[in-house]
Design a protein around this motif. Structure first.
Motif, mmCIF file in Angstrom:
data_model
loop_
_atom_site.group_PDB
_atom_site.id
_atom_site.type_symbol
_atom_site.label_atom_id
_atom_site.label_comp_id
_atom_site.label_asym_id
_atom_site.label_seq_id
_atom_site.Cartn_x
_atom_site.Cartn_y
_atom_site.Cartn_z
ATOM 1 N N ASP A 141 0.869 -1.168 0.000
ATOM 2 C CA ASP A 141 0.000 0.000 0.000
ATOM 3 C C ASP A 141 0.906 1.218 0.000
ATOM 4 O O ASP A 141 1.375 1.660 1.056
ATOM 5 C CB ASP A 141 -0.918 0.019 1.228
ATOM 6 C CG ASP A 141 -2.097 -0.925 1.071
ATOM 7 O OD1 ASP A 141 -2.467 -1.185 -0.090
ATOM 8 O OD2 ASP A 141 -2.647 -1.390 2.080
ATOM 9 N N GLY A 142 1.174 1.713 -1.210
ATOM 10 C CA GLY A 142 2.169 2.780 -1.307
ATOM 11 C C GLY A 142 3.517 2.228 -0.908
ATOM 12 O O GLY A 142 3.923 1.136 -1.336
ATOM 13 N N PRO A 143 4.262 2.923 -0.060
ATOM 14 C CA PRO A 143 5.590 2.425 0.345
ATOM 15 C C PRO A 143 5.532 1.368 1.449
ATOM 16 O O PRO A 143 6.552 0.792 1.819
ATOM 17 C CB PRO A 143 6.276 3.696 0.863
ATOM 18 C CG PRO A 143 5.145 4.551 1.368
ATOM 19 C CD PRO A 143 3.994 4.277 0.446
ATOM 20 N N GLN A 144 4.313 1.111 1.978
ATOM 21 C CA GLN A 144 4.196 0.235 3.142
ATOM 22 C C GLN A 144 3.845 -1.186 2.727
ATOM 23 O O GLN A 144 2.931 -1.418 1.937
ATOM 24 C CB GLN A 144 3.133 0.783 4.101
ATOM 25 C CG GLN A 144 3.004 -0.030 5.384
ATOM 26 C CD GLN A 144 2.025 0.601 6.349
ATOM 27 O OE1 GLN A 144 1.522 1.694 6.085
ATOM 28 N NE2 GLN A 144 1.748 -0.072 7.452
ATOM 29 N N LEU A 145 4.580 -2.158 3.275
ATOM 30 C CA LEU A 145 4.314 -3.569 3.008
ATOM 31 C C LEU A 145 3.061 -4.005 3.761
ATOM 32 O O LEU A 145 2.884 -3.702 4.941
ATOM 33 C CB LEU A 145 5.502 -4.420 3.448
ATOM 34 C CG LEU A 145 5.399 -5.936 3.228
ATOM 35 C CD1 LEU A 145 5.391 -6.239 1.736
ATOM 36 C CD2 LEU A 145 6.542 -6.654 3.919
#
Length: 270
Positions: A141-145
């Motif tokens: 989700d965007g830069p987040q795993l």
């Protein structure tokens, strides 16, 4: 207050307006009594309203949501030679397809960008022929795993296109859904004004004709830059025709700072 209205999902009394778009044109609109099924009348709309407008050799891609995950709809499209893609969001329908991809080796997944990968599987629902599905796995989700992957399941008719292209075509459905909001907002069709059901059907028929005519003005009389997604800017430039002193004149609102489009349109008409 409205004849034939029924309760919707939120408990309010309402109608169901079922529309079909081809590109940005609202080619079919049917007003139904409230509380009916969300797919009511789809065959009649496609057979009577849409199919006669299309040349047999014209490639046609139908994008539909989970309500149309049904054998009759798939067989109808296949018989017509129409390609289709259908969102499969119902947990009961998704589960057997996700079971097929469970435990797949990483090499079976293709990176399609934006933190997503996809794979193609085949599955045969009860009473159907074997069908192709695309399963999209979202890892970021965007830069987040993500803690757990999110899965999207799409029923598709084509097996000769790569999975990234099939996903791209189906996600174009979101733009078509937004196209339906355009005439409702721009032409103020959210609130049917009449108490009788048949009168409201006529109201929406007039709204559909208005949308077709305004699109025709955009594409036939105005420059390419004026072919915007919405219609409101075109509607707002409508002037008032005044007849006084044996002469007619057009009065524009002071907010209309540019009238070059009118000169262009009149030259096209000449």
């Amino acid at each position: 207050m409205f004849e034939s209205a029924g309760k919707g999902y939120d408990g309010t009394m309402q109608y169901w307006l079922h529309g079909v778009f081809v590109g940005s044109l609202w080619v079919s609109g049917r007003l139904h009594p409230g509380g009916v099924g969300v797919t009511r009348g789809w065959r009649e709309q496609l057979e009577s309203d849409v199919a006669p407008l299309l040349e047999d050799a014209t490639p046609f891609w139908v994008c539909a949501d989970n309500a149309y995950y049904q054998g009759d709809f798939v067989r109808f499209c296949a018989k017509r030679g129409w390609d289709y893609s259908v969102s499969v969001t119902h947990a009961v329908y998704r589960r057997p397809i996700l079971d097929v991809v469970e435990g797949l080796d990483e090499s079976a997944w293709e990176d399609i960008g934006l933190g997503e990968s996809a794979t193609r599987v085949r599955y045969r629902p009860g009473g159907w022929k074997t069908q192709d599905y695309i399963v999209v796995r979202r890892l970021y989700d965007g830069p987040q795993l993500r803690l757990t992957p999110a899965y999207t399941v799409i029923l598709v008719s084509r097996d000769d296109l790569d999975v990234a292209e099939l996903v791209r075509r189906h996600r174009g459905k979101q733009g078509h859904e937004n196209a339906f909001k355009g005439p409702l907002i721009d032409l103020d069709l959210h609130h049917p004004p009449c108490r009788r059901f048949l009168a409201n059907q006529a109201f929406y028929a007039c709204g559909q004709i208005a949308q077709l005519l305004l699109r025709a003005v955009q594409y036939e009389l105005l420059p390419v830059a004026a072919r915007t997604h919405g219609l409101r800017t075109l509607i707002r430039t409508v002037a008032r025709l005044v007849h006084t002193g044996r002469r007619r004149r057009l009065d524009f609102a002071k907010s209309n700072f540019r009238l070059d489009w009118l000169l262009y349109a009149t030259r096209q008409l000449e």
